[in-house]
Design an enzyme around this catalytic site. Sequence first.
Site, PDB file in Angstrom:
ATOM      1  N   ARG A   1     -12.295   6.888  -1.295  1.00  0.00           N
ATOM      2  CA  ARG A   1     -11.344   5.831  -0.960  1.00  0.00           C
ATOM      3  C   ARG A   1     -11.846   4.497  -1.518  1.00  0.00           C
ATOM      4  NH1 ARG A   1      -7.447   7.366   2.165  1.00  0.00           N
ATOM      5  NH2 ARG A   1      -6.762   5.240   2.546  1.00  0.00           N
TER       6      ARG A   1
ATOM      7  N   HIS B   1      -3.548  -5.288   2.205  1.00  0.00           N
ATOM      8  CA  HIS B   1      -3.079  -4.965   3.544  1.00  0.00           C
ATOM      9  C   HIS B   1      -3.119  -6.106   4.539  1.00  0.00           C
ATOM     10  CE1 HIS B   1      -1.957  -1.024   4.529  1.00  0.00           C
ATOM     11  NE2 HIS B   1      -2.882  -0.475   3.779  1.00  0.00           N
TER      12      HIS B   1
ATOM     13  N   CYS C   1       0.797  -1.231   0.000  1.00  0.00           N
ATOM     14  CA  CYS C   1       0.000   0.000   0.000  1.00  0.00           C
ATOM     15  C   CYS C   1       0.833   1.288   0.000  1.00  0.00           C
ATOM     16  CB  CYS C   1      -0.996  -0.040   1.147  1.00  0.00           C
ATOM     17  SG  CYS C   1      -2.364   1.066   0.860  1.00  0.00           S
TER      18      CYS C   1
END
Length: 240
Positions: free
Chosen positions: A127, A190, A94
């Site tokens: 997002r 993640h 990320c």
Amino acid sequence: MTVKILHLYPDLLNLYGDKGNIECMRRRLEWRGIDAEVVTYTCDDSGFDLSDVDIVFIGGGSDREQKIVCHRLLEHKNELKDYVENNGVLVAVCGGYQLLGKYYKLEEETIEGLDILDIYTEQGKKRLIGNIVLEADFTDEKIVGFENHGGRTYIGNHTPLGRVLYGFGNDEKAGVEGVIYKNVVATYLHGPLLPKNPALCDYILTNAVRGKNPEIKELSPLNDTLEKTANEYIVNRFKK
Ligand code: GLN
């Protein structure tokens, strides 16, 4: 054989416990009788030595943390670039992935990247958050994970880590996620990326072990029944 893993700046880049990936690599090596040594550089460390490092790991972080850490990383731009060009294994998640590119453009400023990958990132309006499932060329196992990024990453001619079967991916539109370049694996996925994806973890470990001893073609198999069951459960949950 001892595989040396360098964890870069976990004091800033450790969103969602990216650190657990280090433990996963260590355990999967140890289960095969290969020792692992984990070294950590925090922002307070001034030294930087990649000469005997086998795997570098950079986690993810918020925009604020990325701004701080990019200055530290840029001090070592050439070492990191040389390490990658000499086939060093690097895993970046990320925020760490974005920093491998040319830049990350935010609304009011631009964070300079390491320019190791010919990619760039721009902040988008909303997002991109949620579960994600990929298919990759190097394994039959699907890659599952969780993404949460404001940035859209444009990878140009680079090879992606995988094609998006469910979720957003690099830039929401291209249908691909991450980058594989030499022995770099860069991804938006993640948290427990490697525990959830044993084939991806072994792909990374195999590259590292081969770098030390080219005679070793593959790692001995492990009993991954639990890992595979968890992985398949997620794949089936999001299958269209
Ligand atoms: N700050 C970056 C973004 O929002 C990366 C975030 C992260 O590492 N989760 O795009």
